[in-house]
Design a protein around this motif. Structure first.
Motif, PDB file in Angstrom:
ATOM      1  N   THR A 184       0.817  -1.219   0.000  1.00 43.90           N
ATOM      2  CA  THR A 184       0.000   0.000   0.000  1.00 43.90           C
ATOM      3  C   THR A 184       0.845   1.261   0.000  1.00 43.90           C
ATOM      4  O   THR A 184       0.370   2.338  -0.363  1.00 43.90           O
ATOM      5  N   ASN A 185       2.116   1.150   0.409  1.00 46.68           N
ATOM      6  CA  ASN A 185       3.019   2.302   0.401  1.00 46.68           C
ATOM      7  C   ASN A 185       3.780   2.444  -0.918  1.00 46.68           C
ATOM      8  O   ASN A 185       4.621   3.329  -1.060  1.00 46.68           O
ATOM      9  N   GLY A 186       3.480   1.546  -1.848  1.00 52.51           N
ATOM     10  CA  GLY A 186       4.154   1.621  -3.141  1.00 52.51           C
ATOM     11  C   GLY A 186       5.529   0.987  -3.166  1.00 52.51           C
ATOM     12  O   GLY A 186       6.274   1.143  -4.141  1.00 52.51           O
ATOM     13  N   LEU A 187       5.887   0.252  -2.114  1.00 59.70           N
ATOM     14  CA  LEU A 187       7.187  -0.405  -2.045  1.00 59.70           C
ATOM     15  C   LEU A 187       7.062  -1.874  -2.445  1.00 59.70           C
ATOM     16  O   LEU A 187       5.993  -2.477  -2.319  1.00 59.70           O
ATOM     17  N   CYS A 188       8.159  -2.443  -2.923  1.00 61.28           N
ATOM     18  CA  CYS A 188       8.164  -3.858  -3.302  1.00 61.28           C
ATOM     19  C   CYS A 188       8.065  -4.740  -2.061  1.00 61.28           C
ATOM     20  O   CYS A 188       8.449  -4.332  -0.959  1.00 61.28           O
ATOM     21  N   VAL A 189       7.568  -5.948  -2.244  1.00 61.24           N
ATOM     22  CA  VAL A 189       7.395  -6.894  -1.145  1.00 61.24           C
ATOM     23  C   VAL A 189       8.467  -7.980  -1.271  1.00 61.24           C
ATOM     24  O   VAL A 189       8.541  -8.667  -2.294  1.00 61.24           O
ATOM     25  N   GLU A 190       9.288  -8.121  -0.245  1.00 58.18           N
ATOM     26  CA  GLU A 190      10.358  -9.120  -0.300  1.00 58.18           C
ATOM     27  C   GLU A 190       9.781 -10.535  -0.243  1.00 58.18           C
ATOM     28  O   GLU A 190       8.825 -10.806   0.476  1.00 58.18           O
ATOM     29  N   SER A 191      10.389 -11.424  -1.008  1.00 57.49           N
ATOM     30  CA  SER A 191       9.964 -12.827  -1.021  1.00 57.49           C
ATOM     31  C   SER A 191      10.551 -13.561   0.178  1.00 57.49           C
ATOM     32  O   SER A 191      11.747 -13.416   0.463  1.00 57.49           O
ATOM     33  N   ASN A 229      12.150   2.891  -5.727  1.00 62.28           N
ATOM     34  CA  ASN A 229      11.319   2.689  -4.530  1.00 62.28           C
ATOM     35  C   ASN A 229      11.095   1.202  -4.254  1.00 62.28           C
ATOM     36  O   ASN A 229       9.967   0.708  -4.222  1.00 62.28           O
ATOM     37  N   VAL A 230      12.176   0.495  -4.034  1.00 56.71           N
ATOM     38  CA  VAL A 230      12.100  -0.948  -3.817  1.00 56.71           C
ATOM     39  C   VAL A 230      11.828  -1.260  -2.349  1.00 56.71           C
ATOM     40  O   VAL A 230      10.777  -1.796  -1.999  1.00 56.71           O
ATOM     41  N   LEU A 231      12.778  -0.918  -1.469  1.00 63.11           N
ATOM     42  CA  LEU A 231      12.594  -1.175  -0.039  1.00 63.11           C
ATOM     43  C   LEU A 231      12.310   0.088   0.754  1.00 63.11           C
ATOM     44  O   LEU A 231      11.823   0.025   1.870  1.00 63.11           O
ATOM     45  N   MET A 232      12.658   1.226   0.148  1.00 63.68           N
ATOM     46  CA  MET A 232      12.335   2.506   0.768  1.00 63.68           C
ATOM     47  C   MET A 232      12.221   3.570  -0.317  1.00 63.68           C
ATOM     48  O   MET A 232      12.757   3.405  -1.413  1.00 63.68           O
TER      49      MET A 232
END
Length: 620
Positions: free
Chosen positions: A410-417, A452-455
């Motif tokens: 929801t913040n537009g950041l990627c989700v780590e697997s 904008n991957v993790l931050m």
């Protein structure tokens, strides 16, 4: 009491190593790898001096230290370090005397694997000229596109590629390009013979001042890679990237006494950077081959007493498919370094050809982070460890294959697997892990940047590869995303092939994808096409068209004629069902054709031909 304490201490000393091996079985190998990495870092830092130290300087060091040592073995010819040095001087002096060239101009090299390729590249390095390494398989529009990517002023081509050069000569002449052919004479206006001028030139060393303008960020070579869209892209490999790659062989135990078997194309990353440039650091002898031959491979290894070989996964399979012989293990090869070998082929290779260290790695021409499987874990491309991740931050993020993009929260950041699950491999772009991009192609360069991957505000390189990390921290390659598949060790961009098909006379739309073939690595090209109104599918004309525009590995081997190409709501071509149905005539009601090189046409694919392919009786 004292004896008791001594006994306890002594027992502990004996038990600790066994406990470590049980609880952390790869600790010592991790520590050893860490030591290698620190050694490489220290060596790279020590070479950042004034005047700048480049890979050419390492070659010159080896020449000075071992002037008479054998450097290149090619067919029935042997070349020492000194001969190679002097021949490259002659090539450089011949080019420098040409009125249309000045030191530092970009030069395009259009050659296969031969000593002249090595002599010419060294000559350009001495003149301070970046070199575009053109794939000798490309023709016409692709050749002209690749040449134009790097804004070269000069094209140097092998004599056997004269016809390919003549096909694009009008455009080259219009651009004012100097075209030099490695032959003594040329009867084609606009193409000059060059080898006689090299023979007559002085072998005096080139002054270092000619390359005084070069920095670590200066382009050294342009290596072409097919991405997810469009024609091949020229990945910029700068001087720093080459310098960083110098220790890749030495860090795997390769020494001056080793003999390296180099048959992979010198225009590609593996052959050029690992096999060729890597030998500068070790001072090893190179056995250079024009191309891979499964039938000659082990005989060559025995003849030249080869100790190190390179591979891609398909090569391993080819070798394992040759008839078994009693002397399969009779050779001196101790190390095989490469990528793309499947676990079952890996095991079969070791069982059949003996205890050879397999050093599987993961890397890409333009990528900023790579892995080495220093443990030898079958199937893995590398191992995750803290130090490596600290220097070169990377992660796996969840990927939506339907939408063809990373999953975001929801913040537009990627989700780590989570560990154990497949995710898109992305690596952070930093000063020590830069992403230089593609020459004259900012659009494709930006497509490989992931924001904008993790931050918020961070920047990562999008590898386009799906990977998985297991509970023991081994990392495995799973698949490629988007519109790229791999065949014969080459990446094939489906959009490029689609574009070529749709400029033909009869094809309106083309949906290109890769399908698996039993007994073959990678995926072979297939196209679902629609035919233009009032036109008919002409197998001979389409065959001539794809042969003219595409290298052999990129040509669609199967063509399926449809009434309409199926697309999503956002007009993306749907490939999933097509890939699943593959080229099985029992499952496909549409007309289905196969490329036939003997007939020089696309002919109807019959059930008998399909059975022969599936059974392995017909090789593709």
């Amino acid at each position: 009491m004292e004896m008791y304490l001594i006994s306890v201490i002594f027992a502990s000393i004996l038990i600790i190593p066994f406990a470590i091996k049980t609880l952390s079985p790869y600790l010592w190998l991790d520590i050893l790898y860490l030591g290698h990495m620190l050694h490489i870092v220290v060596k790279c830092v020590s070479r950042r001096r004034r005047p700048c130290f480049f890979v050419l300087d390492r070659f010159l060091e080896q020449t000075a230290a071992h002037p008479d040592k054998l450097f290149i073995v090619f067919e029935n010819e042997n070349y020492s370090f000194t001969y190679t040095d002097k021949r490259s001087n002659k090539t450089a002096n011949a080019l420098q005397s040409h009125p249309n060239y000045k030191a530092g101009d970009t030069v395009a090299l259009f050659m296969g694997n031969e000593p002249a390729f090595i002599f010419t590249w060294l000559a350009m390095a001495k003149l301070g000229s970046p070199v575009a390494l053109l794939n000798h398989n490309i023709r016409t529009k692709s050749l002209l596109h690749c040449f134009n990517c790097c804004k070269a002023k000069v094209l140097i081509a092998a004599s056997e590629l004269k016809e390919a050069v003549e096909d694009v000569l009008p455009s080259l002449i219009e651009q004012g390009v100097t075209v030099l052919l490695m032959t003594k004479h040329s009867d084609t206006p606009g193409i000059e013979g060059f080898s006689d001028k090299v023979d007559e030139a002085s072998d005096r060393p080139l002054p270092r001042s000619l390359r005084s303008h070069i920095t670590f960020k200066s382009p050294a070579v342009y290596i072409y890679t097919s991405g997810t869209t469009g024609l091949p892209k020229a990945a910029v490999v700068n001087q720093n990237r080459l310098l960083t790659a110098l220790p890749v062989l030495s860090s795997n135990g390769v020494m001056s006494s080793d003999v390296i078997y180099l048959y992979l194309p010198l225009c590609h990353t593996a052959g050029f950077i690992i096999g060729f440039i890597g030998s500068f650091e070790t001072g090893s002898t190179i056995v250079l081959k024009r191309k891979f031959s499964a039938s000659q491979f082990w005989n060559d290894c025995r003849k030249y007493r080869v100790t190190v070989v390179q591979y891609i996964g398909e090569v391993m399979r080819y070798l394992c498919s040759t008839p078994k012989r009693e002397n399969d293990k009779d050779h001196e090869v101790k190390l095989a370094i490469g990528n793309g070998v499947r676990a079952e082929v890996w095991r079969e290779f070791l069982n059949r050809f003996g205890n050879i260290r397999i050093r599987e790695f993961y890397a890409s021409t333009e990528g900023n982070v790579g892995f080495f499987n220093y443990v030898g874990k079958i199937g893995a491309v590398g191992r995750v460890n803290f130090f490596h991740r600290m220097l070169f931050p990377y992660t796996l993020v969840k990927y939506d294959t339907e939408r063809d993009e990373p999953v975001r929260d929801t913040n537009g950041l990627c989700v780590e697997s989570p560990k154990g699950e497949t995710g898109l491999f992305v690596s952070k772009i930093t000063d020590i892990a830069p992403f230089v991009g593609y020459a004259e192609n900012e659009e494709q360069t930006e497509r490989k940047r992931l924001h904008n991957v993790l931050m918020k505000g961070d920047l990562y390189f999008n590898s386009g590869d799906l990977m998985r990390i297991d509970k023991d921290n081994f990392i495995y390659f799973q698949d490629r995303v988007g519109d790229t598949f791999r065949w014969k060790g080459e990446n094939v961009a489906t959009n490029e092939v689609s574009d070529i098909l749709t400029i033909s006379d009869c094809i309106k739309e083309a949906n290109v994808y890769g399908v698996q073939v039993p007994g073959h690595e990678g995926r072979i090209g297939m196209a679902a096409v629609t035919v233009k109104e009032s036109a008919q599918f002409d197998g001979s004309r389409i065959y001539n068209h794809v042969v003219s525009y595409l290298p052999s590995y990129a040509r669609p081997h199967f063509i399926r004629i449809q009434n309409a190409v199926e697309v999503t709501g956002t007009f993306k071509q749907i490939k999933g069902k097509l890939v699943e149905e593959s080229f099985d005539p029992e499952r496909i009601q549409d007309p289905l054709y196969i490329l036939d090189n003997e007939e020089k046409s696309y002919i109807l694919l019959t059930a008998q031909v399909y059975t022969a392919i599936i059974s392995g009786n017909l090789k593709l």
